[in-house]
Design an enzyme around this catalytic site. Structure first.
Site, PDB file in Angstrom:
ATOM      1  N   ASN A 171       0.829  -1.207   0.000  1.00  0.00           N
ATOM      2  CA  ASN A 171       0.000   0.000   0.000  1.00  0.00           C
ATOM      3  C   ASN A 171       0.866   1.260   0.000  1.00  0.00           C
ATOM      4  OD1 ASN A 171      -2.459  -1.455   0.204  1.00  0.00           O
ATOM      5  ND2 ASN A 171      -2.063  -1.757   2.386  1.00  0.00           N
ATOM      6  N   HIS A 213     -14.378  -2.017   5.498  1.00  0.00           N
ATOM      7  CA  HIS A 213     -13.236  -2.667   6.147  1.00  0.00           C
ATOM      8  C   HIS A 213     -13.604  -3.292   7.501  1.00  0.00           C
ATOM      9  CE1 HIS A 213      -9.175  -2.535   8.166  1.00  0.00           C
ATOM     10  NE2 HIS A 213      -8.795  -2.904   6.966  1.00  0.00           N
ATOM     11  N   GLU A 237     -15.933   3.615   3.192  1.00  0.00           N
ATOM     12  CA  GLU A 237     -14.578   3.884   2.760  1.00  0.00           C
ATOM     13  C   GLU A 237     -14.659   4.877   1.594  1.00  0.00           C
ATOM     14  OE1 GLU A 237     -12.052   0.407   2.198  1.00  0.00           O
ATOM     15  OE2 GLU A 237     -13.397  -0.771   3.437  1.00  0.00           O
ATOM     16  N   SER A 271     -10.920  -0.781  -0.242  1.00  0.00           N
ATOM     17  CA  SER A 271      -9.559  -1.304  -0.143  1.00  0.00           C
ATOM     18  C   SER A 271      -9.324  -2.574  -0.955  1.00  0.00           C
ATOM     19  CB  SER A 271      -9.209  -1.567   1.317  1.00  0.00           C
ATOM     20  OG  SER A 271     -10.145  -2.448   1.904  1.00  0.00           O
ATOM     21  N   ASP A 308     -13.851   6.893   5.756  1.00  0.00           N
ATOM     22  CA  ASP A 308     -12.546   6.287   6.051  1.00  0.00           C
ATOM     23  C   ASP A 308     -11.769   6.335   4.742  1.00  0.00           C
ATOM     24  OD1 ASP A 308     -10.462   4.433   6.022  1.00  0.00           O
ATOM     25  OD2 ASP A 308     -11.503   2.969   7.279  1.00  0.00           O
ATOM     26  N   HIS A 347      -7.321   4.587   1.727  1.00  0.00           N
ATOM     27  CA  HIS A 347      -6.673   4.374   0.424  1.00  0.00           C
ATOM     28  C   HIS A 347      -6.812   5.559  -0.521  1.00  0.00           C
ATOM     29  CE1 HIS A 347      -5.711   0.188   1.354  1.00  0.00           C
ATOM     30  NE2 HIS A 347      -6.825   0.228   2.042  1.00  0.00           N
ATOM     31  N   LYS A 407      -0.217   3.937   4.786  1.00  0.00           N
ATOM     32  CA  LYS A 407      -0.356   3.537   3.384  1.00  0.00           C
ATOM     33  C   LYS A 407       0.365   4.564   2.500  1.00  0.00           C
ATOM     34  CE  LYS A 407      -3.925   0.496   4.717  1.00  0.00           C
ATOM     35  NZ  LYS A 407      -5.228   0.404   5.353  1.00  0.00           N
TER      36      LYS A 407
HETATM   37  C1  LIG Z   1      -5.774  -0.313   6.464  1.00  0.00           C
HETATM   38  C2  LIG Z   1      -7.116   0.173   6.750  1.00  0.00           C
HETATM   39  C3  LIG Z   1      -7.487   0.537   8.041  1.00  0.00           C
HETATM   40  C4  LIG Z   1      -6.596   0.299   9.228  1.00  0.00           C
HETATM   41  O1  LIG Z   1      -5.515   1.159   9.246  1.00  0.00           O
HETATM   42  P1  LIG Z   1      -4.203   0.711  10.043  1.00  0.00           P
HETATM   43  O2  LIG Z   1      -3.484   1.978  10.299  1.00  0.00           O
HETATM   44  O3  LIG Z   1      -3.466  -0.219   9.143  1.00  0.00           O
HETATM   45  O4  LIG Z   1      -4.660   0.038  11.290  1.00  0.00           O
HETATM   46  C5  LIG Z   1      -8.741   1.080   8.244  1.00  0.00           C
HETATM   47  N1  LIG Z   1      -9.594   1.239   7.214  1.00  0.00           N
HETATM   48  C6  LIG Z   1      -9.285   0.869   5.958  1.00  0.00           C
HETATM   49  C7  LIG Z   1     -10.277   1.069   4.863  1.00  0.00           C
HETATM   50  C8  LIG Z   1      -8.037   0.304   5.685  1.00  0.00           C
HETATM   51  O5  LIG Z   1      -7.729  -0.094   4.461  1.00  0.00           O
END
Ligand SMILES: *Cc1c(COP(=O)(O)O)cnc(C)c1O
Length: 410
Positions: free
Chosen positions: A61, A147, A189, A193, A218, A221, A253
């Protein structure tokens, strides 16, 4: 060091719980869903070394190629010299350093919000956020493909959870209209992801305002990758803090660092500081991580060529992949999955690619729905067209000329 594949699960303490675990693991193995780690002996990058062999990497990522950037490393080392390694305490005791605080201010400015708050991981940010926003009498409206951390956040909040079909705004609208009691939070999201497609955030903001619901995105990505300055999905869609009052982003990421943040109004941030248990009851990130992240934020804003190159690579890939009629999903982002169906097939193709020197992981249930196992191909600004040519070549052989895909899908 023992290679992970050969670790033996036999022996050890006899215990009913362990026996049950063993049975669950056996079942996973039979379903081709057993998960194993690979031991990396190089930094994250487009070329990585595992078990003495170099691979072309298409599964991280680290979309912008910042995880091993010399300037991030320099900031990290300088901050270690100044602050040491561990923060030694939670933010609310005395673990909140100048670097954390400066990063929060910079994140708030970058995302155009009153305040921002650092969390140790995105997983923890989502848990703390949703359970602070909602209580027992409220309802969480969640995209079906959200997620795992968002699903767990809903459970922890004790709110009623209404899952709607992926990106289906009619379904979301209906569910919102039917909801009679308590407060409403819509969570999605920004960039999905495991699919790479975008949420229709402008439509979601419209629905949220029609139904007096709060909207949370969220953007794990999207942050760093999308939008003119890299501020993410909301910048791309031209939406401000009024349209989307709750923004969560991760720093591990595209920013190539570690941690996560929530950005929004003063009242939201103060409530999280006071009530979010995954914020209050945990040790603050090492200050050096925050220092490196500050450098990353500066780089990703100023070096827009990384986003432009990444977008050009994705275009190049899509043209080639469409010509070969590879089973692409509808994605324009750096996440370009190939849908394979069964876990067995996904594992077989991933293994075959690994033999050919390509690192692409098979994503299987329960991470994705049953029957939708896939290869999750991701691109990085450090890739070159020649790398994509090589990948397309091996995929062409696999998908059209060889029997590996046709072999027993039963
Ligand atoms: C990776 C991810 C998370 C978690 O983030 P981390 O910092 O790795 O714990 C939360 N939401 C989504 C959509 C993700 O892809």
């Amino acid at each position: 060091m023992k290679p992970i594949d050969t670790l033996s699960l036999s022996g050890g303490v006899k215990n009913m719980i362990f026996e049950r675990l063993q049975q669950q693991l056996d079942k996973r193995e039979q379903a081709h869903q057993y998960r194993r780690r690979r031991i990396m002996s190089t930094p994250q990058g487009i070329k990585v070394r595992i078990g003495g062999r170099e691979y072309l990497n298409f599964c991280s990522n680290d979309y912008l190629g910042l995880a091993n950037h010399p300037e991030l490393k320099k900031s990290f080392k300088q901050a270690v010299d100044r602050y040491g390694v561990g923060s030694g305490s939670a933010h609310l005791i005395n673990g909140h350093s100048h670097e954390h605080h400066a990063l929060e201010e910079e994140l708030a400015a970058f995302t155009g919000r009153q305040r921002a708050l650092l969390f140790s991981t995105g997983y923890m940010a989502n848990l703390g956020l949703v359970s602070t926003l909602l209580g027992r009498n409220d309802t969480l409206f969640a995209d079906r493909l959200n997620h795992a951390s968002l699903i767990d956040a809903g459970v922890l909040s004790h709110a009623r959870v209404q899952r709607y079909a992926h990106n289906d705004m009619d379904a979301l609208g209906e569910k919102l209209a039917q909801c009679g009691r308590g407060e409403k939070l819509i969570v999605s999201e920004g960039v999905f992801s495991m699919d790479g497609d975008l949420a229709p955030v402008a439509d979601m903001a419209q629905l949220a305002s029609e139904h007096d619901a709060l909207l949370m995105i969220d953007d794990a990505h999207g942050f760093g990758v999308l939008g003119k300055t890299g501020a993410g999905s909301l910048e791309l869609a031209g939406l401000d803090a009024v349209a989307v009052p709750v923004l969560m982003g991760t720093l591990g990421k595209a920013p190539g660092s570690f941690g996560a943040f929530v950005a929004g109004d003063e009242v939201l941030i103060e409530a999280l500081i006071n009530h979010a248990r995954s914020y209050v009851y945990t040790t603050a990130l090492p200050p050096a991580v925050a220092a490196a992240t500050r450098t990353s934020l500066r780089l990703l804003q100023t070096e827009s060529w990384r986003r432009e190159k990444l977008a050009a690579l994705v275009d190049y890939w899509k043209q080639g992949a469409m010509k070969l009629q590879l089973p692409l999903l509808k994605s324009d982002t750096a996440i370009q999955p190939l849908l394979l169906g069964s876990s067995e097939k996904a594992v077989r193709v991933s293994r075959h690619l690994k033999e050919q020197g390509f690192l692409i992981s098979a994503i299987r249930p329960p991470t994705v729905p049953n029957g939708q196992a896939r290869l999750r191909i991701t691109f990085c600004a450090e890739h070159e067209q020649a790398h994509i040519d090589r990948l397309l070549e091996v995929l062409d052989t696999l998908f059209t000329k060889e029997s590996i895909l046709k072999a027993a899908d039963a």
